[in-house]
Design a protein around this motif. Sequence first.
Motif, mmCIF file in Angstrom:
data_model
loop_
_atom_site.group_PDB
_atom_site.id
_atom_site.type_symbol
_atom_site.label_atom_id
_atom_site.label_comp_id
_atom_site.label_asym_id
_atom_site.label_seq_id
_atom_site.Cartn_x
_atom_site.Cartn_y
_atom_site.Cartn_z
ATOM 1 N N ASN A 49 64.159 54.663 87.749
ATOM 2 C CA ASN A 49 63.045 55.157 88.549
ATOM 3 C C ASN A 49 62.125 56.014 87.674
ATOM 4 N N SER A 50 60.918 56.237 88.138
ATOM 5 C CA SER A 50 59.965 57.076 87.420
ATOM 6 C C SER A 50 58.966 57.644 88.407
ATOM 7 N N SER A 51 58.448 58.824 88.106
ATOM 8 C CA SER A 51 57.412 59.417 88.955
ATOM 9 C C SER A 51 56.332 60.042 88.091
ATOM 10 N N LYS A 52 55.111 60.067 88.632
ATOM 11 C CA LYS A 52 53.970 60.631 87.918
ATOM 12 C C LYS A 52 53.114 61.440 88.889
ATOM 13 N N ILE A 53 52.497 62.490 88.371
ATOM 14 C CA ILE A 53 51.495 63.247 89.125
ATOM 15 C C ILE A 53 50.258 63.373 88.246
ATOM 16 N N TYR A 54 49.149 62.781 88.698
ATOM 17 C CA TYR A 54 47.873 62.894 88.007
ATOM 18 C C TYR A 54 47.021 63.959 88.695
ATOM 19 N N MET A 55 46.331 64.768 87.892
ATOM 20 C CA MET A 55 45.454 65.808 88.440
ATOM 21 C C MET A 55 44.098 65.726 87.748
ATOM 22 N N TYR A 56 43.053 65.659 88.569
ATOM 23 C CA TYR A 56 41.682 65.516 88.069
ATOM 24 C C TYR A 56 40.985 66.871 88.155
ATOM 25 N N PHE A 57 40.550 67.396 87.009
ATOM 26 C CA PHE A 57 39.986 68.745 86.934
ATOM 27 C C PHE A 57 38.499 68.722 86.561
ATOM 28 N N LYS A 58 37.765 69.713 87.075
ATOM 29 C CA LYS A 58 36.357 69.868 86.731
ATOM 30 C C LYS A 58 36.186 70.182 85.248
ATOM 31 N N VAL A 103 41.251 64.066 83.404
ATOM 32 C CA VAL A 103 42.491 63.836 84.135
ATOM 33 C C VAL A 103 43.669 64.227 83.255
ATOM 34 N N LEU A 104 44.557 65.003 83.827
ATOM 35 C CA LEU A 104 45.795 65.420 83.165
ATOM 36 C C LEU A 104 46.964 64.730 83.857
ATOM 37 N N LEU A 105 47.795 64.042 83.082
ATOM 38 C CA LEU A 105 49.049 63.541 83.640
ATOM 39 C C LEU A 105 49.995 64.731 83.650
ATOM 40 N N ALA A 106 49.992 65.443 84.776
ATOM 41 C CA ALA A 106 50.656 66.742 84.857
ATOM 42 C C ALA A 106 52.166 66.645 84.939
ATOM 43 N N SER A 107 52.667 65.491 85.306
ATOM 44 C CA SER A 107 54.122 65.304 85.370
ATOM 45 C C SER A 107 54.461 63.847 85.160
ATOM 46 N N TYR A 108 55.378 63.621 84.231
ATOM 47 C CA TYR A 108 55.898 62.265 84.009
ATOM 48 C C TYR A 108 57.395 62.387 83.761
ATOM 49 N N SER A 109 58.180 61.797 84.645
ATOM 50 C CA SER A 109 59.630 61.917 84.525
ATOM 51 C C SER A 109 60.286 60.580 84.826
ATOM 52 N N ILE A 116 63.194 64.914 91.550
ATOM 53 C CA ILE A 116 63.043 66.348 91.843
ATOM 54 C C ILE A 116 61.705 66.631 92.509
ATOM 55 N N LEU A 117 60.613 66.168 91.887
ATOM 56 C CA LEU A 117 59.289 66.315 92.490
ATOM 57 C C LEU A 117 58.887 65.066 93.268
ATOM 58 N N GLY A 118 59.355 63.901 92.828
ATOM 59 C CA GLY A 118 58.919 62.642 93.413
ATOM 60 C C GLY A 118 59.229 62.494 94.881
ATOM 61 N N ASN A 119 60.319 63.089 95.336
ATOM 62 C CA ASN A 119 60.721 62.942 96.735
ATOM 63 C C ASN A 119 60.232 64.079 97.624
ATOM 64 N N GLU A 120 59.466 64.994 97.068
ATOM 65 C CA GLU A 120 58.959 66.106 97.871
ATOM 66 C C GLU A 120 57.824 65.656 98.789
ATOM 67 N N ASP A 121 57.616 66.429 99.845
ATOM 68 C CA ASP A 121 56.431 66.262 100.679
ATOM 69 C C ASP A 121 55.193 66.375 99.804
ATOM 70 N N TYR A 122 54.178 65.556 100.087
ATOM 71 C CA TYR A 122 52.997 65.452 99.220
ATOM 72 C C TYR A 122 52.337 66.811 98.963
ATOM 73 N N GLU A 123 52.150 67.595 100.016
ATOM 74 C CA GLU A 123 51.479 68.893 99.865
ATOM 75 C C GLU A 123 52.348 69.870 99.083
ATOM 76 N N LEU A 154 52.878 59.253 92.327
ATOM 77 C CA LEU A 154 53.540 57.968 92.540
ATOM 78 C C LEU A 154 55.005 58.097 92.149
ATOM 79 N N ILE A 155 55.879 57.596 93.009
ATOM 80 C CA ILE A 155 57.282 57.434 92.642
ATOM 81 C C ILE A 155 57.624 55.959 92.857
#
Length: 207
Positions: A49-58, A103-109, A116-123, A154-155
């Motif tokens: 499995n794998s999960s990612k969190i992308y964050m788009y910053f000004k 865009v920062l790929l703030a988490s890749y696991s 750990i983060l992938g199964n959390e509630d979105y907010e 995405l997970i």
Amino acid sequence: KDKELKESKLEEFDYVICTVPFTSLKRIDINPIFNAKKMQAINEMNYENSSKIYMYFKEKFWEREKEVKRIRGGRSFTDLPLVSLHYPSNILEENEKSDKSGVLLASYSVGSKSMILGNEDYELQINDAIRYLEKIYNMDSKYIIRNLIDYKSLIWSDVQYIWGAAAFSKPRYKTMFSHELTTPEMDNKLFFAGEHISQKHGTQQGA
């Protein structure tokens, strides 16, 4: 099966290239079945499995000149649940200001850490990511929130019909299955392709 018409249909082809991940292929009725070693590989191939969190910053704050040299490409590893961070690879000149959005790929696991983060509630997930970035960069979380335009996570275990990010060989699996995975079936009418067939698992190049 047509989802709109609720009807099933049959199509015939002279040749087929099968790119279906084995996590999904094992659910398909195959007749006549493939040779025994190919069926073993389909049933036993290990997918991680794998999960990612992308964050788009000004503003690409990680490229700002502070007490240390600014980060211009590459990745960082941390013992926080973010696991690893990947930075855009566009290189700035030394005298160029970083006032552009990015865009920062703030988490890749990968593997168990992806849950750990992938199964959390979105907010909750994004709030935790902001909190961890605050620790990593030693900055006010209010600045991160003001600077944040959008985010996406995405997970892969939640992606229907795939159920895993990529194939990861267990010990001896490459020796046992690598050649067998590439051989065609059904009198050389059915061929196989995809990252799980290649020697570069989990990459676009392998796919």
